[in-house]
Design an enzyme around this catalytic site. Structure first.
Site, PDB file in Angstrom:
ATOM      1  N   SER B 218       0.801  -1.221   0.000  1.00  0.00           N
ATOM      2  CA  SER B 218       0.000   0.000   0.000  1.00  0.00           C
ATOM      3  C   SER B 218       0.831   1.267   0.000  1.00  0.00           C
ATOM      4  CB  SER B 218      -0.931   0.017   1.209  1.00  0.00           C
ATOM      5  OG  SER B 218      -1.781  -1.099   1.155  1.00  0.00           O
ATOM      6  N   THR B 219       2.113   1.157   0.242  1.00  0.00           N
ATOM      7  CA  THR B 219       2.914   2.379   0.166  1.00  0.00           C
ATOM      8  C   THR B 219       2.859   2.942  -1.255  1.00  0.00           C
ATOM      9  OG1 THR B 219       4.895   1.058  -0.283  1.00  0.00           O
ATOM     10  CG2 THR B 219       4.500   1.707   1.997  1.00  0.00           C
TER      11      THR B 219
END
Lengths: 454, 492
Positions: B218-219
């Protein structure tokens, strides 16, 4: 010894100024070599680390003073050359010799210098040398024969060339070189008229009369066979070459030299088939690269060391000559090229050239055939020895195991070279103090005649 | 002249001719064939010549020694007082690697990258060259100052605690690398002793920060967010009601998955902070493949940032075309995305700064030289979005920390920060735990990327580490300002 007659034509100063100036130069060279070594290994110089070189320079200055005091008229270039070579040799020994060998060499150097100083003043009656030449020769050969029985080598498989008692050992073959020159000088001085007459023809060549050549051949052959049995081929080659050279000196016949070289070539061809040692040496010489890992290792490492030097060298103490086996004795020239560079190596060759030049000059100006032959023979011995070892390192000829005079580590080598220098110096004194035309009492050229006792 | 004298003259001439031969031979071996001989494999002189060089030290930005050569009885020994810095500093050893005589020159890391300066192979004037040849001066290397902060580097390795992973700290704006950790790592001193004492040499020698490629999880939503905002697709306060939505992208279902229970309607900022997958899948597919690819490449995907150490190229997708499901998946951080931790730290630095990913810089200075080398390493690498967009994203990232799952980063640390967690699925085994962020929240100084391989959840594992790292970085800065230490290691 007769008092030197008045000498109005040769006004050499009693102060020996040339010798002094050259000594200062040689001392400078020695001291800078020593300090370069100290700097190269330790990184910084303390004055007290220069004491070996300083001590040597001091001793030589003392000798110079004694010569001045005695009003000696001997050659003024010899002593500085000796200082330069011995000083450099001392520094190289410190650099290259492992363990406590440098200290031993230092001892030899000091002893040698003291002996030099003494020898330069001791009245040397060349007649003694001449009269007992057979005795000297026999002693020399005998000592070498002893090595067959009692000889010890440096290691298990090394040729057993040394004789010694506890802590002290010497190499008789070095002494043999000296006594053989003395013998040949005397013998050929007596026989030279005979030798230049030819009474036998073999094909296009003229051989000297056999009854007179025979003892010569025997002495040479005996010495050579002895050495071949001991596998000391370097010394055998050296002696043979000296013999040929002196034969030429005495007879003037280049043909003898050619004949001698031819028989040497034939002899070595025969031996080549028989002895693996020679085969190995020849193979290494012809193609060292393919045996670089074992037999050729020493030669290849030497060549790589010399390639690493450049013009100015890597600096004393900063190269890697220690990977060469026996670098402190046989291969010291490779270390010189590596650490002192091309400039340094050529300078060393020039110093040797100076030594030979003075030696030949002394021979040329010597009074009497014997003195001339003696001086020429000694110079020739030094020159041939230098050539053989350096040419072997440079792969001009196959490698041999002889030493570079003064620079290689080794006590006997140093002493015999110094003895040669002493004799040269004394001959130069006697020629200088004699008037022209000479009728010297101790060297009687007039006594050379057919039928004189030999 | 007597006949003997004549012959002596001839012998003398022959002697001098022989000496001339010796001189010629010396010239041949010492000069003409010297080059060939120097390159023979059994000539150890070149290696030994290298050993004689007084190799310069490597120091960090505060002057702490990272690598230096000490002479013990004239034998050089390269010591590494900060083993935590091994992935960056590298090694310089005579034993590592096979070769003739068992010795080869081996170097890695900064030791290799700045080898020329460390050896002192710099141009000298002809007078100096002559003087140093005549006096046989040993070659003296120059001191190289890295941008690293040794104390910070040590702390990052401490925080990884032996787990497999990586941490990269970048200074915002300049791109200077303040810490670059890879765990587990090797001991450079041990390389000189003999073998690396481990069963799997590849594992310790791998620099995961620069050469490890991992799905970022998700970064990566940060990139999608920046692209969407820059393209004018959304604003931070654009509302969505994705909390309980499942959307199908050509049959591929994507839900929200991560929002707090009960929260259904929220703005984009919170969608980011709570890592709502479907929101970002939609943003990605709305941008469309060509535009998305453009933005991704703008952020450096498919390339490697220029860096003195070797860096692996990141990847958006493996094939020439992305299907819709793949695009959707990549947009929220999965798909075939593969990124290095260094690259993700640069993404964070871009958002913390003016929207440009800086070139990561390692060189702070070289003693007496190297101004140009330092300048060459610095500067912007990619500029995918405007400073305005970066500011907007930055604020969203602060919200993400204050109100999203990344709050675990700052809990208990006393610092303000912005950031994003990531939990990258890897098929079998635990997911990778990620965190990227910056601190302080306003005018950030430092950006960080944290990766714990197979570490689990980003918010529980990676974010706390990231917060502690940022805290330490700021604390060290304050400490140095207080004690008035001059910055920069060895004075140029």
């Amino acid at each position: 010894m007769p008092a030197p007659p008045a000498n109005p034509q040769r006004r050499t100063s009693r102060w020996r100024p040339t010798e002094f100036v050259l000594l200062v130069l040689a001392a400078g060279l020695t001291l800078s070599a020593q300090s370069a070594l100290v700097h190269g290994t330790a990184g910084e110089i303390h004055l007290r680390d220069l004491w070996p070189a300083a001590l040597l320079c001091g001793l030589f200055l003392v000798i110079h003073l004694t010569l001045v005091l005695r009003r000696s008229t001997g050659d003024q270039v010899l002593l500085p050359i000796l200082l330069a070579l011995m000083g450099l040799g001392l520094v190289l020994s410190q650099r290259l010799a492992p363990g406590d060998l440098p200290e031993r060499q230092g001892l030899w150097v000091v002893l040698g210098t003291v002996a030099l100083g003494v020898g330069l003043h001791t009245p040397v009656d060349l007649r003694l040398l001449r009269r007992y030449r057979y005795s000297w020769a026999l002693i020399g050969v005998g000592l070498v024969a002893l090595t067959l029985v009692f000889g010890r080598g440096l290691s298990q498989d090394a040729p057993r060339l040394w004789l010694g008692v506890r802590g002290f050992q010497f190499q008789p073959s070095e002494i043999l070189k000296l006594v053989l020159v003395v013998f040949l000088a005397g013998y050929l001085a007596d026989k030279r008229e005979l030798l230049s007459q030819s009474s036998t023809r073999v094909g296009p060549f003229r051989i000297p009369p056999l009854p007179y050549l025979a003892p010569l051949a025997v002495m040479l052959g005996g010495a050579l066979a002895l050495l071949a049995a001991q596998r000391d081929f370097g010394a055998a080659l050296l002696l043979y070459a000296i013999g040929l050279g002196m034969l030429y000196l005495a007879s003037g016949r280049l043909a003898y030299v050619v004949l001698g070289l031819g028989s040497f070539a034939a002899g070595s061809w025969l031996l080549h088939e028989q002895l693996t040692v020679i085969q190995v040496r020849a193979a290494i010489w012809l193609d060292p690269w393919s045996v670089a890992a074992d037999h050729g290792y020493q030669l290849v490492q030497g060549l790589m060391a010399m390639a690493a030097g450049g013009v100015t060298g890597t600096g004393l103490g900063q190269g890697m000559p220690e990977v060469i086996p026996a670098v402190h004795t046989d291969f010291v020239y490779a270390a010189i090229v590596e650490e002192l560079g091309l400039a340094g190596a050529l300078a060393v060759l020039a110093i040797y050239g100076g030594l030979f030049w003075r030696g030949y000059r002394i021979g040329i100006r010597a009074r009497g055939v014997f003195a001339g032959l003696l001086a020429g023979g000694l110079t020739l011995a030094l020159a041939i020895q230098t050539f053989i070892i350096v040419a072997g390192i440079l792969r001009i000829i196959p490698m041999t195991g002889i030493t570079l005079p003064f620079l290689s580590h080794g006590g006997t080598s140093l002493l015999t070279s110094l003895a040669a220098a002493v004799i040269l110096f004394r001959i130069s004194e006697q020629s200088a103090t004699s008037q022209a035309p000479p009728v010297p009492q101790s060297l009687s050229a007039a006594r050379v005649s057919v039928g004189a006792r030999g | 002249m007597t006949p003997t004298a004549h012959r002596l003259r001839r012998l003398a001439a022959a002697t001098f001719v022989a000496l001339a031969f010796l001189a010629a031979g010396t010239l041949q071996w010492g000069f003409l064939t010297a080059e060939e001989l120097a390159h023979r494999p059994d000539n150890i002189r070149r290696i030994e010549a290298d050993r004689r060089i007084r190799r310069g030290p490597i120091v960090d930005r505060r002057g702490r020694v990272l690598a230096e050569t000490r002479f013990v009885d004239g034998v050089p020994d390269r010591v590494y007082p900060v083993p935590a810095a091994a992935p960056v500093v590298g090694y310089q050893t005579w034993r590592y690697g096979a070769g003739v005589l068992g010795r080869t020159y081996g170097a890695g890391g900064a030791e290799a990258a700045y080898d020329a300066a460390l050896r002192g192979d710099v141009a000298m004037g002809p007078g100096e060259v002559l003087a140093s040849r005549l006096l046989h001066r040993p070659q003296q290397g120059l001191a190289v100052t890295l941008t690293l902060d040794a104390a910070l580097q040590t702390r990052t390795v401490e925080l990884l605690g032996g787990r497999e992973g990586s941490i990269v700290v970048v200074e915002v704006g300049s791109g200077a690398i303040r810490a670059l950790a890879s765990s587990p790592t090797f001991d450079p001193a041990a390389l000189d002793e003999g073998d690396i004492p481990t069963d799997d040499p590849a594992a310790v020698m791998l620099n995961r920060a620069t050469q490890g490629l991992y799905p970022p999880g998700s970064t990566w939503k940060t990139v999608t967010l920046a692209a969407a905002i820059h393209a004018g697709l959304v604003d931070p306060d654009t509302m969505t009601s994705d909390g309980d939505t499942v959307e199908y992208f050509e049959g591929f279902p994507v839900g929200c998955n991560n929002n707090p229970p009960g929260r259904v309607n929220f703005d984009i900022a919170h969608a980011y902070g709570w890592s709502c997958n479907v929101t970002f899948a939609r943003l990605g597919t709305e941008l469309g493949e060509p535009l998305y690819k453009d933005y991704a490449e703008g952020f450096g995907a498919g390339a490697a940032p220029p860096f003195p150490l070797p860096v692996a190229s990141s990847q958006l997708t493996s094939g020439p075309v992305m299907s819709l499901p793949e695009l959707a998946s990549a947009a929220f951080g999965q798909g075939e995305l593969l990124m290095t931790p260094l690259h993700m730290a640069l993404v964070a630095a871009a958002m913390a700064g003016d929207g440009a990913l800086p070139k990561p810089a390692l060189l702070e200075g070289v003693e007496g030289a190297g101004e140009r080398a330092v300048r060459e390493e610095r500067g912007p690498w990619r500029q995918p979005v405007s400073p305005g967009t970066a500011l907007t994203v930055r604020r969203i990232m602060v919200t993400s920390v204050n109100e999203g799952w990344a709050g675990t980063a700052t809990a208990g640390t006393g610092i303000t920060a912005g950031g994003k967690t990531g939990t990258a699925e890897v098929g079998e085994g635990q997911p990778h735990a990620w965190f990227i962020g910056f601190a302080p929240a306003i005018d950030p100084t430092y950006a960080v990327a944290v990766l714990v391989v197979n570490g689990g959840e980003g918010s529980t594992v990676a974010a706390p580490i990231g917060g502690l790292v940022l805290q330490e970085a700021l604390r060290l800065d304050a400490e140095y300002r207080l004690t008035d230490q001059p910055e920069g290691g060895v004075a140029p």
